[in-house]
Design an enzyme around this catalytic site. Structure first.
Site, PDB file in Angstrom:
ATOM      1  N   GLY A 183      26.730  46.926  49.109  1.00 22.35           N
ATOM      2  CA  GLY A 183      27.244  48.038  49.908  1.00 22.35           C
ATOM      3  C   GLY A 183      28.093  47.643  51.096  1.00 22.35           C
ATOM      4  N   ASN A 202      31.317  47.704  51.106  1.00 25.17           N
ATOM      5  CA  ASN A 202      32.366  48.737  51.173  1.00 25.17           C
ATOM      6  C   ASN A 202      31.816  50.022  51.777  1.00 25.17           C
ATOM      7  OD1 ASN A 202      35.152  48.025  49.971  1.00 25.17           O
ATOM      8  ND2 ASN A 202      33.686  47.026  48.593  1.00 25.17           N
ATOM      9  N   ARG A 231      20.871  58.126  27.598  1.00 24.05           N
ATOM     10  CA  ARG A 231      21.994  58.122  28.532  1.00 24.05           C
ATOM     11  C   ARG A 231      22.443  59.543  28.871  1.00 24.05           C
ATOM     12  NH1 ARG A 231      25.039  54.806  32.050  1.00 24.05           N
ATOM     13  NH2 ARG A 231      23.674  53.227  31.211  1.00 24.05           N
ATOM     14  N   ASN A 273      37.900  55.089  43.161  1.00 24.45           N
ATOM     15  CA  ASN A 273      37.206  53.821  42.907  1.00 24.45           C
ATOM     16  C   ASN A 273      37.942  52.691  43.618  1.00 24.45           C
ATOM     17  OD1 ASN A 273      35.394  51.978  41.459  1.00 24.45           O
ATOM     18  ND2 ASN A 273      37.190  51.430  40.225  1.00 24.45           N
ATOM     19  N   HIS A 295      38.707  48.704  43.231  1.00 24.01           N
ATOM     20  CA  HIS A 295      38.657  47.615  42.249  1.00 24.01           C
ATOM     21  C   HIS A 295      39.216  46.345  42.895  1.00 24.01           C
ATOM     22  CE1 HIS A 295      38.392  45.733  38.351  1.00 24.01           C
ATOM     23  NE2 HIS A 295      39.564  45.193  38.615  1.00 24.01           N
ATOM     24  N   ASP A 331      39.553  51.925  34.867  1.00 22.82           N
ATOM     25  CA  ASP A 331      40.515  51.461  35.886  1.00 22.82           C
ATOM     26  C   ASP A 331      41.945  51.918  35.589  1.00 22.82           C
ATOM     27  OD1 ASP A 331      38.403  50.060  37.140  1.00 22.82           O
ATOM     28  OD2 ASP A 331      38.750  48.298  35.890  1.00 22.82           O
ATOM     29  N   GLN A 374      40.195  41.205  53.621  1.00 25.54           N
ATOM     30  CA  GLN A 374      41.623  41.458  53.882  1.00 25.54           C
ATOM     31  C   GLN A 374      42.170  42.675  53.141  1.00 25.54           C
ATOM     32  OE1 GLN A 374      43.988  37.892  53.365  1.00 25.54           O
ATOM     33  NE2 GLN A 374      42.658  36.680  54.690  1.00 25.54           N
ATOM     34  N   GLU A 378      39.829  45.217  50.563  1.00 22.87           N
ATOM     35  CA  GLU A 378      38.928  46.328  50.206  1.00 22.87           C
ATOM     36  C   GLU A 378      38.457  47.122  51.426  1.00 22.87           C
ATOM     37  OE1 GLU A 378      35.850  45.561  47.255  1.00 22.87           O
ATOM     38  OE2 GLU A 378      36.787  43.666  46.786  1.00 22.87           O
TER      39      GLU A 378
HETATM   40  C1  GAR Z   1      33.391  45.144  45.402  1.00 23.98           C
HETATM   41  O1  GAR Z   1      34.100  43.939  45.415  1.00 23.98           O
HETATM   42  C2  GAR Z   1      34.102  46.153  44.515  1.00 23.98           C
HETATM   43  O2  GAR Z   1      35.494  46.053  44.587  1.00 23.98           O
HETATM   44  C3  GAR Z   1      33.593  45.760  43.165  1.00 23.98           C
HETATM   45  O3  GAR Z   1      32.219  45.514  43.376  1.00 23.98           O
HETATM   46  C4  GAR Z   1      32.042  44.975  44.698  1.00 23.98           C
HETATM   47  C5  GAR Z   1      30.949  45.743  45.400  1.00 23.98           C
HETATM   48  O4  GAR Z   1      30.613  45.135  46.626  1.00 23.98           O
HETATM   49  N1  GAR Z   1      33.809  46.777  42.188  1.00 23.98           N
HETATM   50  C6  GAR Z   1      34.161  46.525  40.919  1.00 23.98           C
HETATM   51  O5  GAR Z   1      34.271  45.412  40.456  1.00 23.98           O
HETATM   52  C7  GAR Z   1      34.412  47.766  40.076  1.00 23.98           C
HETATM   53  N2  GAR Z   1      35.057  47.423  38.834  1.00 23.98           N
HETATM   54  P1  GAR Z   1      29.839  45.921  47.770  1.00 23.98           P
HETATM   55  O6  GAR Z   1      28.579  46.513  47.137  1.00 23.98           O
HETATM   56  O7  GAR Z   1      29.511  44.882  48.789  1.00 23.98           O
HETATM   57  O8  GAR Z   1      30.755  46.988  48.305  1.00 23.98           O
END
Ligand code: GAR
Length: 197
Positions: free
Chosen positions: A12, A14, A66, A108, A110, A151, A179, A181
């Site tokens: 988490g 982000n 599911r 999202n 990525h 994506d 830098q 996300e």
């Molecule tokens: C992040 O790097 C995000 O971009 C990636 O998972 C990580 C989560 O980190 N997402 C993907 O790869 C989606 N395809 P976080 O839990 O520390 O935010």
């Protein structure tokens, strides 16, 4: 005020960047109403609780199939009357019926410059392993709307990050987070909250 829900599976960071950006005024006109995880152990849930934000866990393992999980996920999301759903490291496929119901309301993050290193099987560290294996000199991150593909939805923001000699997947992942996300995801939310998109 834009009502935002954040879906997470892991640490988490982000999510934390979004909460910090709201606290310091980088994001305006938005509030995080709920954080939902498929994983009870996700540290992201702890970050939400520390911030007095509703933290919910819905694990596919608790459901007989599911489809039942999908319906429960949609019902949970619906119950918060959200204007925007942010996938911040959420590693569960979003049901098509939810994508249709929340068209252009799910975004999202990525960790690559789409269309490089994206699609089925590209998530988390695997993305950075693939970038290093290919020998690219520039990578980065992308914020995009979620459509039925993997994506493949319209791109909102991208930011490039240099690959440096000696990078490991972990080092590169951290640099892409710091830098790119943690900057473009809050920025995209602020743009949506303020009608700038
Ligand atoms: C992040 O790097 C995000 O971009 C990636 O998972 C990580 C989560 O980190 N997402 C993907 O790869 C989606 N395809 P976080 O839990 O520390 O935010």
């Amino acid at each position: 005020m834009l009502r935002v829900g954040i879906l997470v599976s892991g640490g988490g960071t982000n999510l934390q960047a979004i909460l910090d950006a709201i606290d310091n005024g980088t994001i305006t006109n938005a509030s995080v109403e709920v954080v939902i995880s498929n994983n009870a152990g996700a540290y992201a849930l702890e970050r939400a609780r520390k911030h007095n934000i509703a933290a919910e866990c819905l694990s596919p393992k608790e459901f007989s199939d599911r489809e039942e999980f999908n319906q429960a996920l949609i019902a949970k999301v619906d119950s918060y009357h959200l204007d925007l759903i942010v996938l911040a490291g959420f590693l569960v496929k979003i049901p098509e019926s939810m994508i249709a119901k929340y068209r252009n309301k799910i975004i999202n993050i990525h960790p690559s410059l789409i269309p490089s290193f994206c699609g089925v099987g590209f998530y988390g560290l695997k993305v950075h392993e693939a970038a290093l294996a290919r020998g690219v000199k520039i990578t980065g991150a992308t914020v995009h709307f979620v459509d039925e593909g993997m994506d493949s939805g319209p791109i909102i923001l991208q930011k490039a990050v240099e690959v440096l000699p000696g990078d490991t997947p972990e080092i590169l992942q951290r640099r892409v987070m710091e830098q790119a996300e943690w900057i473009i995801l809050p920025k995209a939310i602020d743009m949506i909250a303020n009608g700038n998109i």
